[in-house]
Design an enzyme around this catalytic site. Structure first.
Site, PDB file in Angstrom:
ATOM      1  N   VAL A 114      -8.656  48.694  94.597  1.00 52.94           N
ATOM      2  CA  VAL A 114      -8.574  49.807  95.552  1.00 52.94           C
ATOM      3  C   VAL A 114      -9.738  49.806  96.547  1.00 52.94           C
ATOM      4  O   VAL A 114      -9.705  50.535  97.537  1.00 52.94           O
ATOM      5  CB  VAL A 114      -8.499  51.181  94.829  1.00 52.94           C
ATOM      6  CG1 VAL A 114      -7.281  51.253  93.921  1.00 52.94           C
ATOM      7  CG2 VAL A 114      -9.783  51.503  94.075  1.00 52.94           C
TER       8      VAL A 114
ATOM      9  N   TYR B 126     -21.448  59.754  91.159  1.00 50.60           N
ATOM     10  CA  TYR B 126     -20.149  60.137  90.602  1.00 50.60           C
ATOM     11  C   TYR B 126     -19.743  61.530  91.080  1.00 50.60           C
ATOM     12  O   TYR B 126     -18.626  61.741  91.562  1.00 50.60           O
ATOM     13  CB  TYR B 126     -20.251  60.098  89.076  1.00 50.60           C
ATOM     14  CG  TYR B 126     -18.955  60.333  88.351  1.00 50.60           C
ATOM     15  CD1 TYR B 126     -18.016  59.314  88.228  1.00 50.60           C
ATOM     16  CD2 TYR B 126     -18.673  61.564  87.768  1.00 50.60           C
ATOM     17  CE1 TYR B 126     -16.827  59.517  87.539  1.00 50.60           C
ATOM     18  CE2 TYR B 126     -17.493  61.783  87.082  1.00 50.60           C
ATOM     19  CZ  TYR B 126     -16.564  60.753  86.963  1.00 50.60           C
ATOM     20  OH  TYR B 126     -15.382  60.954  86.289  1.00 50.60           O
TER      21      TYR B 126
ATOM     22  N   GLY C 293     -10.248  65.947  81.377  1.00 52.70           N
ATOM     23  CA  GLY C 293     -11.128  66.389  80.286  1.00 52.70           C
ATOM     24  C   GLY C 293     -12.033  65.250  79.867  1.00 52.70           C
ATOM     25  O   GLY C 293     -11.978  64.146  80.439  1.00 52.70           O
TER      26      GLY C 293
HETATM   27  N1  LIG Z   1     -13.343  59.486  80.458  1.00 47.46           N
HETATM   28  C1  LIG Z   1     -13.671  60.735  80.785  1.00 47.46           C
HETATM   29  O1  LIG Z   1     -14.240  61.495  79.975  1.00 47.46           O
HETATM   30  C2  LIG Z   1     -13.345  61.253  82.161  1.00 47.46           C
HETATM   31  C3  LIG Z   1     -13.659  62.583  82.454  1.00 47.46           C
HETATM   32  C4  LIG Z   1     -13.324  63.097  83.699  1.00 47.46           C
HETATM   33  C5  LIG Z   1     -12.686  62.290  84.615  1.00 47.46           C
HETATM   34  N2  LIG Z   1     -12.408  60.991  84.314  1.00 47.46           N
HETATM   35  C6  LIG Z   1     -11.731  60.180  85.337  1.00 47.46           C
HETATM   36  O2  LIG Z   1     -10.577  59.583  84.768  1.00 47.46           O
HETATM   37  C7  LIG Z   1     -10.272  58.364  85.456  1.00 47.46           C
HETATM   38  C8  LIG Z   1     -10.128  57.244  84.446  1.00 47.46           C
HETATM   39  O3  LIG Z   1     -11.401  57.057  83.860  1.00 47.46           O
HETATM   40  P1  LIG Z   1     -11.613  56.314  82.476  1.00 47.46           P
HETATM   41  O4  LIG Z   1     -12.339  57.260  81.595  1.00 47.46           O
HETATM   42  O5  LIG Z   1     -10.368  55.670  82.011  1.00 47.46           O
HETATM   43  O6  LIG Z   1     -12.684  55.248  82.987  1.00 47.46           O
HETATM   44  P2  LIG Z   1     -12.800  53.693  82.632  1.00 47.46           P
HETATM   45  O7  LIG Z   1     -12.540  53.513  81.191  1.00 47.46           O
HETATM   46  O8  LIG Z   1     -14.121  53.242  83.182  1.00 47.46           O
HETATM   47  O9  LIG Z   1     -11.627  53.091  83.489  1.00 47.46           O
HETATM   48  C9  LIG Z   1     -11.691  53.093  84.898  1.00 47.46           C
HETATM   49  C10 LIG Z   1     -10.733  52.058  85.383  1.00 47.46           C
HETATM   50  O10 LIG Z   1     -10.831  51.968  86.817  1.00 47.46           O
HETATM   51  C11 LIG Z   1     -10.723  50.596  87.140  1.00 47.46           C
HETATM   52  N3  LIG Z   1     -11.301  50.289  88.439  1.00 47.46           N
HETATM   53  C12 LIG Z   1     -12.594  50.406  88.810  1.00 47.46           C
HETATM   54  N4  LIG Z   1     -12.751  49.987  90.073  1.00 47.46           N
HETATM   55  C13 LIG Z   1     -11.528  49.588  90.502  1.00 47.46           C
HETATM   56  C14 LIG Z   1     -11.037  49.049  91.724  1.00 47.46           C
HETATM   57  N5  LIG Z   1     -11.855  48.815  92.770  1.00 47.46           N
HETATM   58  N6  LIG Z   1      -9.722  48.763  91.809  1.00 47.46           N
HETATM   59  C15 LIG Z   1      -8.899  48.979  90.773  1.00 47.46           C
HETATM   60  N7  LIG Z   1      -9.294  49.483  89.588  1.00 47.46           N
HETATM   61  C16 LIG Z   1     -10.603  49.770  89.456  1.00 47.46           C
HETATM   62  C17 LIG Z   1     -11.460  49.905  86.036  1.00 47.46           C
HETATM   63  O11 LIG Z   1     -11.107  48.553  86.003  1.00 47.46           O
HETATM   64  P3  LIG Z   1     -12.057  47.428  85.332  1.00 47.46           P
HETATM   65  O12 LIG Z   1     -11.630  47.412  83.910  1.00 47.46           O
HETATM   66  O13 LIG Z   1     -11.702  46.205  86.114  1.00 47.46           O
HETATM   67  O14 LIG Z   1     -13.475  47.861  85.543  1.00 47.46           O
HETATM   68  C18 LIG Z   1     -11.008  50.677  84.812  1.00 47.46           C
HETATM   69  O15 LIG Z   1      -9.800  50.153  84.303  1.00 47.46           O
HETATM   70  C19 LIG Z   1     -11.429  58.151  86.429  1.00 47.46           C
HETATM   71  O16 LIG Z   1     -11.053  58.619  87.719  1.00 47.46           O
HETATM   72  C20 LIG Z   1     -12.545  59.021  85.870  1.00 47.46           C
HETATM   73  O17 LIG Z   1     -13.473  59.414  86.843  1.00 47.46           O
HETATM   74  C21 LIG Z   1     -12.719  60.452  83.104  1.00 47.46           C
END
Ligand SMILES: NC(=O)c1ccc[n+]([C@@H]2O[C@H](COP(=O)([O-])OP(=O)(O)OC[C@H]3O[C@@H](n4cnc5c(N)ncnc54)[C@H](OP(=O)(O)O)[C@@H]3O)[C@@H](O)[C@H]2O)c1
Length: 209
Positions: free
Chosen positions: A38, A133, A164
């Site tokens: 992205v 962030y 969450g």
């Molecule tokens: N986990 C939480 O507690 C939490 C809380 C609030 C909000 N969120 C939000 O939920 C969403 C998912 O987060 P998550 O917890 O699943 O985080 P994560 O485990 O770090 O996963 C994030 C994903 O985004 C992908 N990504 C990063 N840069 C990218 C790019 N340029 N193009 C395409 N994909 C890319 C990563 O791919 P790679 O594997 O290649 O790095 C990874 O698969 C995010 O928007 C995060 O901010 C999470």
């Protein structure tokens, strides 16, 4: 998320920047795969064009990709390269994919765009820390409101959703199961046509901006 979409009857395409890991994840979830970075204009254009060619329409866009939960730094001593990378993916990534997808949704007069945000982006409760962030998610929330307002009446609903604290790579151990975070997102996908747009939600309940 993909499994829940399939369960809801959606033809689902999992995207990832790493084709090997993405293909494996898609296979495990029983869905199609499309390579997508992205942060790259070229990649977004190529991916959305290919999906449109194969499927003719896109009804739902989940902007999930994010980087840099930068708990190691403060705004007062931030590495601006990190801030720039966070904005590039977390804000502009969602903006880019929306730009490429909205014309297809307009053609069908229907769409759901869900920007995966975070309470970390809420100005109402914002304090110090995680500057890259938090600023990127506050920007994403602003983008949600602006896009939703501009698309009012087109059949396209745009909302920010916080999943969450979820036990993913980013969230680490202790958070709730990924299924619960995904369900928070599904709520915004399954909204009725007269459902809300331009809001910020967790588990279907409004969050303060
Ligand atoms: N986990 C939480 O507690 C939490 C809380 C609030 C909000 N969120 C939000 O939920 C969403 C998912 O987060 P998550 O917890 O699943 O985080 P994560 O485990 O770090 O996963 C994030 C994903 O985004 C992908 N990504 C990063 N840069 C990218 C790019 N340029 N193009 C395409 N994909 C890319 C990563 O791919 P790679 O594997 O290649 O790095 C990874 O698969 C995010 O928007 C995060 O901010 C999470």
């Amino acid at each position: 998320m993909c499994r829940q979409l399939v369960g809801g009857g959606f033809t689902t395409i999992l995207t990832a920047r790493d084709p090997e890991r993405g293909l494996l994840a898609a296979k495990n979830a029983g869905v199609d795969f499309q390579q997508l970075d992205v942060a790259s204009e070229h990649s977004v254009h190529a991916a959305i064009s290919e999906i449109a060619r194969r499927h003719t329409r896109i009804d739902v866009l989940v902007n999930n990709a994010a980087v840099h939960y930068d708990s190691w730094q403060n705004a007062a001593d931030a590495d601006l390269d990190i801030v720039q990378e966070a904005l590039e993916t977390n804000l502009l990534g969602a903006w880019r994919t929306s730009l490429a997808t909205v014309p297809l949704m307009r053609q069908n007069g229907w769409g759901r765009i869900v920007n995966i945000s975070s309470q970390g982006g809420s100005l109402a409760s914002m304090g110090g820390g995680t500057p890259a962030y938090s600023v990127s998610k506050a920007g994403l929330n602003a983008f949600t409101r602006i896009l939703a307002s501009e698309l009012a009446g087109t059949g396209i609903l745009v909302n920010s959703v916080c999943p969450g604290w979820v036990a993913t790579d980013m969230g680490g151990p202790g958070g709730r199961p990924v299924e619960a975070g995904a369900a928070s997102v599904m709520w915004a996908i399954l909204l009725e046509d007269d459902g809300p747009t331009g809001g910020f939600y967790r588990d279907g309940k409004p969050l303060p901006w």
